[in-house]
Design an enzyme around this catalytic site. Sequence first.
Site, PDB file in Angstrom:
ATOM      1  N   GLU A  12      53.246  28.871  62.638  1.00  0.00           N
ATOM      2  CA  GLU A  12      53.582  27.714  61.930  1.00  0.00           C
ATOM      3  C   GLU A  12      53.042  27.395  60.423  1.00  0.00           C
ATOM      4  OE1 GLU A  12      53.652  23.385  60.875  1.00  0.00           O
ATOM      5  OE2 GLU A  12      51.952  24.978  60.818  1.00  0.00           O
ATOM      6  N   ASP A  58      48.221  29.081  65.426  1.00  0.00           N
ATOM      7  CA  ASP A  58      47.713  29.942  64.176  1.00  0.00           C
ATOM      8  C   ASP A  58      47.132  28.777  63.017  1.00  0.00           C
ATOM      9  OD1 ASP A  58      50.181  28.559  63.543  1.00  0.00           O
ATOM     10  OD2 ASP A  58      50.770  30.084  62.074  1.00  0.00           O
TER      11      ASP A  58
END
Lengths: 360, 360
Positions: B134, B78
């Site tokens: 994350e 991400d």
Amino acid sequence: MPMSASDIQLDLSQDPVDLTRALCDIESVSGNEGPIADAVEAALSRLPWLTVTRHGDSVVARTELGRDERVVLAGHLDTVPLAAEPNLPTWYEGDLLYGRGTCDMKGGVAVQLALAAAVPEPSRDLTFVFYDGEEVESARNGLGRISREAPHLLAGDFAVLLEPTSGLVEGGCNGTLRVDVTVHGKAAHSARAWMGRNAIHDAQVVLGRLAAYEPQEVEVEGLVFRESLNAVLINGGVAGNVIPDRCVVSVNYRFAPSKSVQDAEHHLRELFTGLDVVLTDAAGGARPGLDQPMAKAFVDLIGVPAGPKYGWTDVARFSELGIPAVNFGPGDPLKAHADDEFVPVQEIRDCLRVLTAWLA
Amino acid sequence: MPMSASDIQLDLSQDPVDLTRALCDIESVSGNEGPIADAVEAALSRLPWLTVTRHGDSVVARTELGRDERVVLAGHLDTVPLAAEPNLPTWYEGDLLYGRGTCDMKGGVAVQLALAAAVPEPSRDLTFVFYDGEEVESARNGLGRISREAPHLLAGDFAVLLEPTSGLVEGGCNGTLRVDVTVHGKAAHSARAWMGRNAIHDAQVVLGRLAAYEPQEVEVEGLVFRESLNAVLINGGVAGNVIPDRCVVSVNYRFAPSKSVQDAEHHLRELFTGLDVVLTDAAGGARPGLDQPMAKAFVDLIGVPAGPKYGWTDVARFSELGIPAVNFGPGDPLKAHADDEFVPVQEIRDCLRVLTAWLA
């Protein structure tokens, strides 16, 4: 259940303590002054020596005797909300009358009404002002509304606000001013704090100057006004992992009425030299006006030295209209708004006695 | 328009810089990792020497060669949201590849994928972890989810997180702890300030101790961890005319991994002796683990001395699992999340070359 005007008959000739109770028991939290204004208007209209004017939920009653001087006696009809444990209807504990409005300021309003009924031929012309919206934001204040829309109703040479003063005379009031002092820093992730500059840490300069500040006591026309300077709000930071780049300290300065708003602002800008200072709010104070002959005569009559008023009150509105004004009324000002609000009943009677002796 | 898995064919044998671009151009802001996880899963499934497991929007691929040692190579899929001036698709400026995710951390993910495709018979067994979530709150972190639900997938002797480090090895990480320090005062009307006690003024004690604090530098296993102690939030006061009876300073302490959370809390309680201190948040650090033989060999291979990691990273998750871990990847960490995020393309190729040499 709200009461309507037809429910309430105020007997202005009764003992002023009983009258205080009757007024308190007409619940009149700000916004709900209609029923009490109706009752006051109806009772005053029965006194043929008064000209009565309704203005919103305020009532003004004037004698028109052509006297050389005119005294304004003013009081507000509204109260702050009831306590969580509702403090109405009123009750006695010994010589104290308890309940919402007893101190702030139905005792004073009862004195106004009893005086209006008892003195048909006063030594000075009298104007009785009963107004709404004092306990809420300034824009809703009935006295302010009348001063804008019908200032002739407030004309006079001297004004007495019957706010609680424990039967002392309190003259003038401090001004109030607010500034935002902003400390700027540099944002960074708090894991690499050394890449930023912490605005909250740097705000210690502002707090340090405030904590070290020694407020002045300023004598104005014989009264000593105690000033104060305080942080009232502080706010800084955006998140738990960011070095804050901004901290804002809101500071409130209460300054003696010998200083203008400009003086006061200049003083704060000097104190916070080197910092980002923005003026957010200001209202000038009111000089006590106790050197005016009628004010002096009134204080001499009371026989107790006058003291200063610290809070900004409607005395300043009269001051703006060029009318010297004092606070003088029954009740301890520290009990205004308190959950255990009360008034010593003797103070109501004493206040009425003094004013009757002065004005009869 | 969201892309579906069938739209995307990743060619893992292409130049790793082109692969980085292809990965970046699959927009994958946290919460939208589905398409990129599909593409990664599909590409890895075509490599017969890997066992591929899908776990939510994370993908784990493992060799099962029975080697003595196993190395975990991990990276997140991400990114933070696009810049206000959208920084996708990617573009070149000279030798720099610009756009969201180029630095944090599609360059590292491209290295993982290229390595997986190029080294069918590695010297150690390899586990490639590509995870979601994350860049958001810890509860959504894919690596954390796998460690709770399928920890066997993360088993290994050493881990490399391909987070941007400008091609250096960064070991361990500081711990982080937050406390609220509350200063109590006494409320009063600001017109009678002397009847209260100003909690904001008294908070100068807290800010003073913070500003005077000298953060330590602590050597742990040869690396020097720089600590920091900062106010991150401050809040006090209730209204512009009330002396504040409460001021809360939130303090963030970043402490060396040689200290436990308990040590760190004790340190703050000593520093703020006499004040109301409440622990609100804490996570221990991770020792660098560079004294472990495989970590040491890896650092020797890179040929540049290792440095400490300051921010709390997923290295600490591996540390909790008993797996020594380092950060090593292309891109300047200061450009992570920046509007002008970029990666020097040479760092992507260098990183792949070093890891290939170590593991082939």
